[in-house]
Design a protein around this motif. Structure first.
Motif, PDB file in Angstrom:
ATOM      1  N   VAL A 104      39.304 -56.566  74.106  1.00  0.00           N
ATOM      2  CA  VAL A 104      39.566 -55.417  74.983  1.00  0.00           C
ATOM      3  C   VAL A 104      40.836 -55.666  75.822  1.00  0.00           C
ATOM      4  N   TYR A 105      40.933 -56.861  76.410  1.00  0.00           N
ATOM      5  CA  TYR A 105      42.120 -57.203  77.198  1.00  0.00           C
ATOM      6  C   TYR A 105      43.360 -57.282  76.282  1.00  0.00           C
ATOM      7  N   GLN A 106      43.122 -57.806  75.067  1.00  0.00           N
ATOM      8  CA  GLN A 106      44.212 -57.887  74.075  1.00  0.00           C
ATOM      9  C   GLN A 106      44.756 -56.487  73.765  1.00  0.00           C
ATOM     10  N   GLU A 107      43.855 -55.518  73.646  1.00  0.00           N
ATOM     11  CA  GLU A 107      44.240 -54.125  73.385  1.00  0.00           C
ATOM     12  C   GLU A 107      45.128 -53.587  74.519  1.00  0.00           C
ATOM     13  N   VAL A 108      44.741 -53.867  75.761  1.00  0.00           N
ATOM     14  CA  VAL A 108      45.537 -53.412  76.912  1.00  0.00           C
ATOM     15  C   VAL A 108      46.928 -54.065  76.851  1.00  0.00           C
ATOM     16  N   PHE A 109      46.951 -55.363  76.565  1.00  0.00           N
ATOM     17  CA  PHE A 109      48.217 -56.098  76.495  1.00  0.00           C
ATOM     18  C   PHE A 109      49.119 -55.501  75.408  1.00  0.00           C
ATOM     19  N   GLU A 110      48.541 -55.246  74.228  1.00  0.00           N
ATOM     20  CA  GLU A 110      49.349 -54.714  73.131  1.00  0.00           C
ATOM     21  C   GLU A 110      49.889 -53.322  73.447  1.00  0.00           C
ATOM     22  N   ARG A 111      49.064 -52.502  74.107  1.00  0.00           N
ATOM     23  CA  ARG A 111      49.565 -51.171  74.476  1.00  0.00           C
ATOM     24  C   ARG A 111      50.704 -51.278  75.488  1.00  0.00           C
ATOM     25  N   LEU A 112      50.569 -52.200  76.447  1.00  0.00           N
ATOM     26  CA  LEU A 112      51.639 -52.373  77.448  1.00  0.00           C
ATOM     27  C   LEU A 112      52.934 -52.865  76.783  1.00  0.00           C
ATOM     28  N   LEU A 113      52.789 -53.720  75.754  1.00  0.00           N
ATOM     29  CA  LEU A 113      53.969 -54.218  75.047  1.00  0.00           C
ATOM     30  C   LEU A 113      54.706 -53.075  74.356  1.00  0.00           C
ATOM     31  N   LYS A 114      53.923 -52.124  73.841  1.00  0.00           N
ATOM     32  CA  LYS A 114      54.535 -50.954  73.183  1.00  0.00           C
ATOM     33  C   LYS A 114      55.416 -50.217  74.175  1.00  0.00           C
ATOM     34  N   LEU A 115      54.912 -50.126  75.400  1.00  0.00           N
ATOM     35  CA  LEU A 115      55.614 -49.430  76.469  1.00  0.00           C
ATOM     36  C   LEU A 115      56.959 -50.094  76.744  1.00  0.00           C
ATOM     37  N   GLU A 116      56.948 -51.432  76.651  1.00  0.00           N
ATOM     38  CA  GLU A 116      58.164 -52.197  76.922  1.00  0.00           C
ATOM     39  C   GLU A 116      59.264 -51.870  75.928  1.00  0.00           C
ATOM     40  N   SER A 117      58.842 -51.583  74.678  1.00  0.00           N
ATOM     41  CA  SER A 117      59.862 -51.360  73.649  1.00  0.00           C
ATOM     42  C   SER A 117      60.300 -49.894  73.590  1.00  0.00           C
ATOM     43  N   ILE A 118      59.729 -49.042  74.451  1.00  0.00           N
ATOM     44  CA  ILE A 118      60.137 -47.621  74.442  1.00  0.00           C
ATOM     45  C   ILE A 118      61.509 -47.490  75.107  1.00  0.00           C
TER      46      ILE A 118
END
Ligand code: UDP
Length: 239
Positions: free
Chosen positions: A225-239
Motif C-alpha cells: 500500500v505504501y509502495q503504491e503511494v510512493f510509485e504514484r508520487l514518483l509519477k508526479l515527479e516525472s510530469i
C-alpha cells in the motif's frame, strides 16, 4: 558530514547529532505502532518507504514555497534535517471526517467537512496526547498567539499544496498531522514527516485506504500500500 551520537529514539525514527550543530541525521525504522504504542510490529520495508515518500513530499513543498526542515535524502532510510526547537504539538488538519473526529462527534466517516478544520494535540505519550485549544497552548507557554497564527497559516498552505498534488494521482487527502519547529531567530519551519503514517489517503476511484489505517484496522499488508503511494508520487515527479 558525520553521524554522531544518538539524540533521540522515537517510535518510527532515530535522530543523531552530526558534526554540524544545526543538522540532524534521521534514520527511519521499520517499526509500526498504533494506539499510542500498544500495538507494535516490525514491518520490513516500511522505514525505507516512509523516508522516500516524506523526502519527496518535503521537496515538493519546498518547490511550492513552504519553509521546512528538509535538507537532503542520504539513503533509502536516512535523511538530513535542520535542528530546531520543536513545538510539543501535533497539528491535525481535516478535510473529511474520519478517525477520532468521527468517533468523538459521531459523524460518519467520509463526510466532507464544509471547510478544513485544524486541531491541536499535546505531544505527550504519558498523557495520551490530549487535544488542546489555543488558550491551553498559550497558558502552558508552548507557543505565542502570533506563533499559533503562523502555524495555522502554514498548515492551511500545506493542505492546499498537498490536496492538489494528491488529486493529480487520484488520492483524496482526508486528514494529516504536522509538527513544527522554531529556528534560533524565531523562524517557524514545518518539520517531522509527511507519509502514509501521518496522513489519511483514500483512493479516489475505489475508496481504498492507502495509509496507516491498513495497519491500525488490520486491513492487510501495509508495505504494498505504501509502495503504491510512493510509485504514484514518483509519477508526479516525472510530469
Ligand atoms: N496522526 C498522526 N499521529 C498521531 C495521531 C494522528 O500522524 O499520533 C494522524 C493520523 O494518521 C491521521 C490524522 O493525524 O491522518 C488524524 O488522526 P485522528 O485524530 O483521527 O487519530 P486516530 O484515528 O489515529 O486515533
Amino acid at each position: 558530514m558525520e553521524k554522531q551520537e544518538l539524540l533521540y529514539e522515537g517510535k518510527a525514527k532515530k535522530l543523531y547529532k552530526t558534526s554540524e550543530s544545526d543538522v540532524i541525521w534521521v534514520e527511519y525504522l521499520n517499526q509500526a505502532t498504533a494506539l499510542n504504542g500498544k500495538k507494535k510490529d516490525l514491518i520490513k520495508g516500511k522505514g525505507s518507504l516512509n523516508n522516500q515518500i516524506t523526502s519527496l513530499v518535503f521537496r515538493m513543498l519546498t518547490e511550492a514555497g513552504v519553509p521546512n526542515h528538509f535538507k537532503k535524502k542520504l539513503s533509502e532510510t536516512e535523511q538530513l534535517i535542520e535542528a530546531m526547537t520543536m513545538f510539543p504539538l501535533e497539528v491535525v488538519l481535516r478535510n473529511v471526517s474520519a478517525g477520532s473526529f468521527s468517533k468523538r462527534f459521531d459523524v460518519k466517516e467520509g463526510t466532507p467537512l464544509a471547510k478544513p478544520i485544524i486541531e491541536f494535540y499535546l505531544k505527550d505519550d504519558k498523557l495520551d496526547d490530549p487535544m488542546m485549544n489555543e488558550d491551553h497552548i498559550q497558558l502552558l507557554g508552548l507557543a505565542t498567539a502570533k506563533e499559533i497564527k503562523e502555524i495555522k497559516k502554514m498548515t492551511l498552505e500545506v493542505n492546499k499544496v498537498l490536496q492538489k498534488l494528491f488529486k493529480e494521482i487520484d488520492i483524496q487527502l482526508v486528514d494529516f498531522k504536522l509538527e513544527f519547529g522554531k529556528q534560533a531567530d524565531g523562524t517557524i519551519l514545518l518539520a517531522d514527516e509527511i507519509s502514509p503514517d501521518t496522513c489519511r489517503l483514500w483512493d479516489v476511484k475505489t475508496g481504498e485506504h492507502l495509509d496507516k489505517d491498513v495497519y491500525r484496522r488490520d486491513l492487510g499488508n501495509l508495505v504494498p500500500v505504501y509502495q503504491e503511494v510512493f510509485e504514484r508520487l514518483l509519477k508526479l515527479e516525472s510530469i
